[in-house]
Write a protein that holds these residues in place. Sequence first.
Motif, PDB file in Angstrom:
ATOM      1  N   MET A   7       9.065   8.647  -6.785  1.00  9.78           N
ATOM      2  CA  MET A   7       8.922   8.031  -5.468  1.00  9.78           C
ATOM      3  C   MET A   7       7.478   7.596  -5.242  1.00  9.78           C
ATOM      4  O   MET A   7       6.562   8.393  -5.445  1.00  9.78           O
ATOM      5  N   ASP A   8       7.282   6.344  -4.809  1.00 10.23           N
ATOM      6  CA  ASP A   8       5.996   5.869  -4.305  1.00 10.23           C
ATOM      7  C   ASP A   8       6.196   5.647  -2.813  1.00 10.23           C
ATOM      8  O   ASP A   8       7.001   4.783  -2.413  1.00 10.23           O
ATOM      9  N   ILE A   9       5.494   6.413  -1.994  1.00 12.87           N
ATOM     10  CA  ILE A   9       5.725   6.418  -0.556  1.00 12.87           C
ATOM     11  C   ILE A   9       5.033   5.229   0.104  1.00 12.87           C
ATOM     12  O   ILE A   9       3.826   5.049  -0.035  1.00 12.87           O
ATOM     13  N   GLU A  10       5.802   4.439   0.852  1.00 16.52           N
ATOM     14  CA  GLU A  10       5.257   3.311   1.607  1.00 16.52           C
ATOM     15  C   GLU A  10       4.884   3.711   3.024  1.00 16.52           C
ATOM     16  O   GLU A  10       3.887   3.237   3.563  1.00 16.52           O
ATOM     17  N   SER A  11       5.718   4.548   3.653  1.00 14.11           N
ATOM     18  CA  SER A  11       5.441   4.943   5.038  1.00 14.11           C
ATOM     19  C   SER A  11       6.145   6.254   5.343  1.00 14.11           C
ATOM     20  O   SER A  11       7.070   6.666   4.637  1.00 14.11           O
ATOM     21  N   MET A  47       0.836  -1.182   0.000  1.00 13.87           N
ATOM     22  CA  MET A  47       0.000   0.000   0.000  1.00 13.87           C
ATOM     23  C   MET A  47       0.888   1.255   0.000  1.00 13.87           C
ATOM     24  O   MET A  47       1.933   1.280   0.634  1.00 13.87           O
ATOM     25  N   THR A  48       0.479   2.248  -0.729  1.00 13.59           N
ATOM     26  CA  THR A  48       1.239   3.483  -0.774  1.00 13.59           C
ATOM     27  C   THR A  48       0.416   4.628  -0.179  1.00 13.59           C
ATOM     28  O   THR A  48      -0.808   4.581  -0.135  1.00 13.59           O
ATOM     29  N   ILE A  49       1.141   5.646   0.265  1.00 16.21           N
ATOM     30  CA  ILE A  49       0.516   6.857   0.781  1.00 16.21           C
ATOM     31  C   ILE A  49       0.467   7.865  -0.364  1.00 16.21           C
ATOM     32  O   ILE A  49       1.508   8.170  -0.958  1.00 16.21           O
ATOM     33  N   PRO A  50      -0.705   8.389  -0.697  1.00 17.24           N
ATOM     34  CA  PRO A  50      -0.759   9.431  -1.731  1.00 17.24           C
ATOM     35  C   PRO A  50       0.093  10.631  -1.305  1.00 17.24           C
ATOM     36  O   PRO A  50       0.071  11.036  -0.137  1.00 17.24           O
ATOM     37  N   VAL A  51       0.841  11.177  -2.244  1.00 15.83           N
ATOM     38  CA  VAL A  51       1.750  12.278  -1.927  1.00 15.83           C
ATOM     39  C   VAL A  51       0.999  13.442  -1.294  1.00 15.83           C
ATOM     40  O   VAL A  51       1.498  14.075  -0.360  1.00 15.83           O
ATOM     41  N   ASN A  52      -0.222  13.707  -1.751  1.00 18.28           N
ATOM     42  CA  ASN A  52      -0.959  14.848  -1.205  1.00 18.28           C
ATOM     43  C   ASN A  52      -1.407  14.626   0.236  1.00 18.28           C
ATOM     44  O   ASN A  52      -1.948  15.531   0.861  1.00 18.28           O
ATOM     45  N   GLN A  53      -1.155  13.428   0.788  1.00 19.62           N
ATOM     46  CA  GLN A  53      -1.484  13.153   2.179  1.00 19.62           C
ATOM     47  C   GLN A  53      -0.257  13.104   3.082  1.00 19.62           C
ATOM     48  O   GLN A  53      -0.364  12.770   4.263  1.00 19.62           O
ATOM     49  N   LEU A  54       0.926  13.420   2.553  1.00 20.50           N
ATOM     50  CA  LEU A  54       2.119  13.456   3.400  1.00 20.50           C
ATOM     51  C   LEU A  54       1.965  14.553   4.451  1.00 20.50           C
ATOM     52  O   LEU A  54       1.434  15.625   4.172  1.00 20.50           O
TER      53      LEU A  54
END
Length: 107
Positions: free
Chosen positions: A62-66, A1-8
């Motif tokens: 980058m695809d953010i995992e955590s 699962m990845t975190i959408p960048v706009n939710q960092l």
Amino acid sequence: MTIPVNQLSDPTVRAFVTALNAGDPSTVYDVLTPGATMADDGTDRDVRDWLDREVFSTRGHMDIESEADDGHTLVARYRNDTWGEMRTRWHFTVDDGKVSRFETGQA
């Protein structure tokens, strides 16, 4: 699962990742402080040379995992045309809304 960048969590880190993924050097450089520094796998590198070589000329993404540390530490699947995809850790030092240092390396 990845975190959408706009939710960092951290807006400065979010702006950096958004610009990096868009291949937008001028916005990435705008997010950096004058004299910002960086390290890759523990070795200090020239920020502009590294970004040009490892990100912009090779379509880095980058695809953010955590995220941790109030959004200043990310684990991401990073890929570019030179190295393919690898799991990486990124740590950002943010001062007054700008990145003054980032460190990356394999996670």
